[in-house]
Motif scaffolding. Structure first.
Motif, PDB file in Angstrom:
ATOM      1  N   ARG A 131      -4.913   1.939  -0.547  1.00 26.07           N
ATOM      2  CA  ARG A 131      -6.060   1.628  -1.397  1.00 26.07           C
ATOM      3  C   ARG A 131      -6.651   0.257  -1.053  1.00 26.07           C
ATOM      4  O   ARG A 131      -7.870   0.099  -0.985  1.00 26.07           O
ATOM      5  CB  ARG A 131      -5.649   1.662  -2.874  1.00 26.07           C
ATOM      6  CG  ARG A 131      -5.495   3.077  -3.428  1.00 26.07           C
ATOM      7  CD  ARG A 131      -5.022   3.066  -4.870  1.00 26.07           C
ATOM      8  NE  ARG A 131      -5.013   4.419  -5.411  1.00 26.07           N
ATOM      9  CZ  ARG A 131      -6.039   4.966  -6.073  1.00 26.07           C
ATOM     10  NH1 ARG A 131      -7.129   4.253  -6.297  1.00 26.07           N
ATOM     11  NH2 ARG A 131      -5.960   6.195  -6.532  1.00 26.07           N
ATOM     12  N   LEU A 132      -5.803  -0.719  -0.835  1.00 23.26           N
ATOM     13  CA  LEU A 132      -6.288  -2.050  -0.478  1.00 23.26           C
ATOM     14  C   LEU A 132      -7.043  -2.018   0.854  1.00 23.26           C
ATOM     15  O   LEU A 132      -8.079  -2.669   1.012  1.00 23.26           O
ATOM     16  CB  LEU A 132      -5.118  -3.035  -0.402  1.00 23.26           C
ATOM     17  CG  LEU A 132      -4.484  -3.425  -1.730  1.00 23.26           C
ATOM     18  CD1 LEU A 132      -3.226  -4.263  -1.498  1.00 23.26           C
ATOM     19  CD2 LEU A 132      -5.466  -4.187  -2.606  1.00 23.26           C
ATOM     20  N   ILE A 138      -7.514  -5.699   2.801  1.00 23.47           N
ATOM     21  CA  ILE A 138      -6.570  -6.073   3.846  1.00 23.47           C
ATOM     22  C   ILE A 138      -6.895  -5.278   5.104  1.00 23.47           C
ATOM     23  O   ILE A 138      -7.605  -4.266   5.053  1.00 23.47           O
ATOM     24  CB  ILE A 138      -5.102  -5.791   3.440  1.00 23.47           C
ATOM     25  CG1 ILE A 138      -4.903  -4.296   3.147  1.00 23.47           C
ATOM     26  CG2 ILE A 138      -4.681  -6.650   2.263  1.00 23.47           C
ATOM     27  CD1 ILE A 138      -3.446  -3.911   2.913  1.00 23.47           C
ATOM     28  N   ASN A 139      -6.362  -5.754   6.211  1.00 19.16           N
ATOM     29  CA  ASN A 139      -6.523  -5.052   7.472  1.00 19.16           C
ATOM     30  C   ASN A 139      -5.206  -5.125   8.230  1.00 19.16           C
ATOM     31  O   ASN A 139      -4.685  -6.218   8.466  1.00 19.16           O
ATOM     32  CB  ASN A 139      -7.648  -5.687   8.308  1.00 19.16           C
ATOM     33  CG  ASN A 139      -7.816  -5.012   9.644  1.00 19.16           C
ATOM     34  OD1 ASN A 139      -7.831  -3.786   9.741  1.00 19.16           O
ATOM     35  ND2 ASN A 139      -7.947  -5.808  10.700  1.00 19.16           N
ATOM     36  N   ASP A 143       2.190  -3.367  13.231  1.00 16.53           N
ATOM     37  CA  ASP A 143       3.157  -2.681  12.378  1.00 16.53           C
ATOM     38  C   ASP A 143       3.791  -3.636  11.372  1.00 16.53           C
ATOM     39  O   ASP A 143       4.591  -4.505  11.730  1.00 16.53           O
ATOM     40  CB  ASP A 143       4.240  -2.040  13.249  1.00 16.53           C
ATOM     41  CG  ASP A 143       5.170  -1.153  12.426  1.00 16.53           C
ATOM     42  OD1 ASP A 143       4.744  -0.693  11.351  1.00 16.53           O
ATOM     43  OD2 ASP A 143       6.309  -0.914  12.868  1.00 16.53           O
ATOM     44  N   GLY A 144       3.404  -3.484  10.103  1.00 15.83           N
ATOM     45  CA  GLY A 144       4.031  -4.272   9.050  1.00 15.83           C
ATOM     46  C   GLY A 144       3.426  -5.629   8.791  1.00 15.83           C
ATOM     47  O   GLY A 144       3.956  -6.400   7.978  1.00 15.83           O
ATOM     48  N   ARG A 145       2.309  -5.972   9.444  1.00 17.50           N
ATOM     49  CA  ARG A 145       1.647  -7.252   9.199  1.00 17.50           C
ATOM     50  C   ARG A 145       0.184  -6.987   8.872  1.00 17.50           C
ATOM     51  O   ARG A 145      -0.462  -6.138   9.488  1.00 17.50           O
ATOM     52  CB  ARG A 145       1.778  -8.187  10.401  1.00 17.50           C
ATOM     53  CG  ARG A 145       3.231  -8.563  10.692  1.00 17.50           C
ATOM     54  CD  ARG A 145       3.387  -9.346  11.975  1.00 17.50           C
ATOM     55  NE  ARG A 145       2.818 -10.670  11.884  1.00 17.50           N
ATOM     56  CZ  ARG A 145       1.781 -11.094  12.588  1.00 17.50           C
ATOM     57  NH1 ARG A 145       1.156 -10.274  13.440  1.00 17.50           N
ATOM     58  NH2 ARG A 145       1.336 -12.325  12.480  1.00 17.50           N
ATOM     59  N   TYR A 146      -0.344  -7.770   7.911  1.00 16.66           N
ATOM     60  CA  TYR A 146      -1.678  -7.485   7.388  1.00 16.66           C
ATOM     61  C   TYR A 146      -2.523  -8.764   7.310  1.00 16.66           C
ATOM     62  O   TYR A 146      -2.041  -9.814   6.881  1.00 16.66           O
ATOM     63  CB  TYR A 146      -1.585  -6.867   5.984  1.00 16.66           C
ATOM     64  CG  TYR A 146      -0.732  -5.619   5.941  1.00 16.66           C
ATOM     65  CD1 TYR A 146      -1.294  -4.368   6.125  1.00 16.66           C
ATOM     66  CD2 TYR A 146       0.646  -5.711   5.726  1.00 16.66           C
ATOM     67  CE1 TYR A 146      -0.508  -3.228   6.109  1.00 16.66           C
ATOM     68  CE2 TYR A 146       1.440  -4.570   5.709  1.00 16.66           C
ATOM     69  CZ  TYR A 146       0.852  -3.325   5.898  1.00 16.66           C
ATOM     70  OH  TYR A 146       1.631  -2.206   5.886  1.00 16.66           O
ATOM     71  N   GLU A 147      -3.772  -8.613   7.703  1.00 12.44           N
ATOM     72  CA  GLU A 147      -4.733  -9.702   7.540  1.00 12.44           C
ATOM     73  C   GLU A 147      -5.275  -9.651   6.119  1.00 12.44           C
ATOM     74  O   GLU A 147      -5.700  -8.598   5.642  1.00 12.44           O
ATOM     75  CB  GLU A 147      -5.881  -9.560   8.536  1.00 12.44           C
ATOM     76  CG  GLU A 147      -6.952 -10.632   8.373  1.00 12.44           C
ATOM     77  CD  GLU A 147      -8.161 -10.382   9.257  1.00 12.44           C
ATOM     78  OE1 GLU A 147      -9.057 -11.248   9.281  1.00 12.44           O
ATOM     79  OE2 GLU A 147      -8.214  -9.316   9.910  1.00 12.44           O
ATOM     80  N   VAL A 148      -5.250 -10.784   5.445  1.00  9.10           N
ATOM     81  CA  VAL A 148      -5.782 -10.869   4.080  1.00  9.10           C
ATOM     82  C   VAL A 148      -7.283 -11.134   4.169  1.00  9.10           C
ATOM     83  O   VAL A 148      -7.722 -12.143   4.729  1.00  9.10           O
ATOM     84  CB  VAL A 148      -5.092 -11.993   3.286  1.00  9.10           C
ATOM     85  CG1 VAL A 148      -5.691 -12.105   1.884  1.00  9.10           C
ATOM     86  CG2 VAL A 148      -3.595 -11.737   3.202  1.00  9.10           C
TER      87      VAL A 148
END
Length: 244
Positions: A131-132, A138-139, A143-148
């Protein structure tokens, strides 16, 4: 500085040793040498055993820092700089750096899933992450890391709303599509009618400081104008619907 170096500065205006260049751009000498070794900087001017760097070198390093703040990888920075002419002036480089200045305070931020949950103040299951991402809050960068993204706080607040995911996706796509078009047009106006005329005109150090403050204020006012403009347009849609 030595008397010889002072003479060089007076003749060519602001030549730097590698130590001075690193200090002026807020980088370490090791990083500066590394970037130079990769070819991200043109070769320095040699005077005997000493290497001197110009204001163009400093402008390129400032541009590299701006690219880093936007999350560019080293490979992406190399690709970007390959398109910048070797003879680009300080003014040309300043325009590109100014256009890269982030509209979001705090710079580029990439978090792990656990760090993202800490930032959100709640547990985030796979559906919440989806959903985010659908709301462009977020982007996922790997694998397992997200840009805010700037809409993160808004996205978190929307998680508990009983809205179908496909509706969020459709709304996100509509927002993204129109925001891209608006950003392109506003960026062109900013570059052609504000930045370029300023950089081409004579200016003092006080003028530069005032202009940086002006640009910061202009960004904030533009964001407020976008919100206000949407509210006005939405109210007009409601009025037209009531009059039908």
């Amino acid at each position: 500085m030595s008397a010889q170096h002072d003479d060089l500065v007076s003749e060519t205006e602001a030549l730097y040793t590698v130590d001075e260049l690193a200090a002026a751009t807020g980088m370490t000498v090791r990083t500066t040498r590394y970037y130079a070794g990769l070819g991200l900087l043109p070769p320095p001017t040699r005077r005997g055993r000493m290497a001197y760097y110009s204001v163009q070198h400093r402008a390129r390093l400032d541009l590299i820092r701006a690219l880093q703040d936007h999350g560019f990888t080293l490979a992406a920075i190399e690709k970007y700089l390959a398109k910048v002419p070797a003879d680009a002036t300080v003014e040309d480089l300043a325009v590109q750096r100014a256009m890269l200045t982030s509209w979001k305070t705090g710079g580029h931020e990439v978090l792990t899933r656990r760090q993202l949950e800490t930032r959100a103040g709640r547990k985030l299951d796979d559906e919440a992450i989806l959903r985010l991402a659908s709301m462009m809050s977020i982007n996922e960068v790997d694998d397992g890391r997200y840009e805010v993204l700037p809409a993160f706080e808004v996205g978190v607040k929307c998680l508990d709303l009983p809205i179908p995911l496909d509706s969020m996706v459709a709304a996100g796509e509509a927002i993204n599509r129109h925001m891209d078009e608006l950003a392109d047009e506003l960026t062109a106006v900013l570059k052609d009618r504000v930045l370029t005329p300023y950089l081409e005109s004579p200016k003092t150090e006080d003028d530069k400081a005032r202009f940086e403050q002006t640009m910061s204020s202009l960004r904030q006012l533009t964001l407020e104008a976008v919100v206000g403009g949407f509210q006005r347009a939405a109210n007009q849609v409601i009025s037209r619907s009531l009059n039908r």
